[in-house]
Design a protein around this motif. Structure first.
Motif, PDB file in Angstrom:
ATOM      1  N   ILE A 298       0.833  -1.208   0.000  1.00  0.00           N
ATOM      2  CA  ILE A 298       0.000   0.000   0.000  1.00  0.00           C
ATOM      3  C   ILE A 298       0.869   1.259   0.000  1.00  0.00           C
ATOM      4  O   ILE A 298       0.590   2.227  -0.715  1.00  0.00           O
TER       5      ILE A 298
ATOM      6  N   TYR B 128       2.196   1.952  -3.539  1.00  0.00           N
ATOM      7  CA  TYR B 128       1.299   2.641  -4.466  1.00  0.00           C
ATOM      8  C   TYR B 128       1.463   4.151  -4.328  1.00  0.00           C
ATOM      9  O   TYR B 128       1.566   4.883  -5.320  1.00  0.00           O
TER      10      TYR B 128
ATOM     11  N   VAL C 157      -5.991   8.887   0.964  1.00  0.00           N
ATOM     12  CA  VAL C 157      -6.157   7.478   1.324  1.00  0.00           C
ATOM     13  C   VAL C 157      -7.340   7.307   2.267  1.00  0.00           C
ATOM     14  O   VAL C 157      -8.218   6.457   2.061  1.00  0.00           O
TER      15      VAL C 157
ATOM     16  N   GLY D  45      -8.372  -6.484  -1.346  1.00  0.00           N
ATOM     17  CA  GLY D  45      -7.181  -6.269  -0.522  1.00  0.00           C
ATOM     18  C   GLY D  45      -6.645  -7.498   0.169  1.00  0.00           C
ATOM     19  O   GLY D  45      -5.559  -7.454   0.759  1.00  0.00           O
TER      20      GLY D  45
ATOM     21  N   PRO E 106      -2.647  -7.595  -3.402  1.00  0.00           N
ATOM     22  CA  PRO E 106      -1.951  -6.303  -3.248  1.00  0.00           C
ATOM     23  C   PRO E 106      -0.508  -6.341  -3.765  1.00  0.00           C
ATOM     24  O   PRO E 106      -0.013  -5.341  -4.281  1.00  0.00           O
TER      25      PRO E 106
ATOM     26  N   ALA F  21      -4.834   3.182  -3.062  1.00  0.00           N
ATOM     27  CA  ALA F  21      -4.285   2.694  -1.793  1.00  0.00           C
ATOM     28  C   ALA F  21      -5.350   2.711  -0.709  1.00  0.00           C
ATOM     29  O   ALA F  21      -5.419   1.813   0.134  1.00  0.00           O
TER      30      ALA F  21
ATOM     31  N   ALA G 177      -7.641  -0.320  -1.210  1.00  0.00           N
ATOM     32  CA  ALA G 177      -6.975  -1.557  -0.781  1.00  0.00           C
ATOM     33  C   ALA G 177      -6.896  -1.638   0.738  1.00  0.00           C
ATOM     34  O   ALA G 177      -7.107  -2.697   1.342  1.00  0.00           O
ATOM     35  N   LEU G 178      -6.611  -0.498   1.385  1.00  0.00           N
ATOM     36  CA  LEU G 178      -6.518  -0.482   2.838  1.00  0.00           C
ATOM     37  C   LEU G 178      -7.868  -0.706   3.490  1.00  0.00           C
ATOM     38  O   LEU G 178      -7.987  -1.450   4.470  1.00  0.00           O
TER      39      LEU G 178
ATOM     40  N   LYS H   2      -8.726  -4.347   3.238  1.00  0.00           N
ATOM     41  CA  LYS H   2      -7.966  -5.132   4.205  1.00  0.00           C
ATOM     42  C   LYS H   2      -8.535  -4.967   5.618  1.00  0.00           C
ATOM     43  O   LYS H   2      -8.689  -5.944   6.364  1.00  0.00           O
TER      44      LYS H   2
END
Length: 243
Positions: free
Chosen positions: A55, A58, A80, A161, A172, A231, A234-235, A238
């Motif tokens: 992450i 990115y 983000v 993620g 990722p 990012a 994806a975070l 997750k």
């Protein structure tokens, strides 16, 4: 052909010779840790480390272009947060389809575009405008969420993620590798990459050479915003999985 290979080899060699100290410390650190524990060099640990740094990578790719230009972007962390918060909120609170929510969550592209336009057209220092954008994005995320955490249980979103390619490589990490390859090609093999280096090396010389400085700056800041927004997605994915 041989000349091109030689140039590429010299370029790679210059990366190592120019960062001898950092690389040396990294090698020593890896050796010490590997001797201290037999789990350090295992495939599972290496993949875990790659997933942890993905992450940040990115964001770093977009920031690399901005720094080469001679600017700075302080808003990426806030983008983000805003991107992840809005995407999750659009699904949970507004009931939007997951695809629409993800597309809407890439509002970081707009933030980057605004930064680039202000920096290039009004010559406002990037430090100032991106600091302002940082506060705006943080404010949007906080006001929209009310300071409360929200989690999506949609399996497709969580897989973004936390999923795996061939049940081995985390997605990722796959995104990270693809983006590194794309940006390496962009900087080393395209006219755009030449323009970025030219502007960062000597802005006035680049202008006199006909480089479209404003256009390049806008594109670079927009790319940085897009990568920060990705990012964030994806975070959020997750964190929704509880990992």
């Amino acid at each position: 052909m041989n000349g091109k290979k030689s140039t590429a080899g010299n370029s790679v060699l210059s990366v190592f010779t120019g960062n001898t100290g950092i690389i040396g410390v990294l090698v020593i650190l890896c050796v010490v840790v590997a001797l201290a524990t037999d789990k350090f060099l295992t495939p599972s640990n290496i993949i875990s480390v790659l997933r942890q740094i993905s992450i940040n990578t990115y964001i770093a790719l977009g920031m690399t272009l901005i720094i080469i230009l001679g600017h700075i972007d302080l808003a990426v962390g806030a983008i983000v947060a805003m991107s992840g918060t809005l995407t999750v909120g659009f699904v949970v609170n507004q009931g939007l389809p997951i695809g629409v929510a993800i597309a809407a969550g890439i509002i970081g592209v707009v933030a980057g575009l605004i930064d680039g336009m202000v920096v290039s057209k009004f010559r406002v220092p990037a430090f100032i405008i991106t600091m302002a954008m940082m506060n705006v994005c943080n404010g949007i995320a906080y006001v929209y969420s009310g300071g409360q955490s929200t989690r999506i249980t949609d399996k497709f979103f969580i897989a973004i993620g936390t999923g795996y390619l061939f049940n081995i490589i985390p997605l990722p990490v796959v995104y990270m590798v693809i983006l590194i390859i794309v940006f390496s090609f962009l900087l080393s093999k395209t006219k755009f990459g030449t323009y970025v280096y030219a502007i960062g090396g000597n802005r006035e010389a680049a202008r006199l050479s006909g480089v479209p400085i404003k256009k390049v700056e806008i594109i670079v800041f927009t790319l940085s915003g897009a990568l920060a927004a990705f990012a964030g997605l994806a975070l959020a994915s997750k964190m929704s999985s509880g990992q």
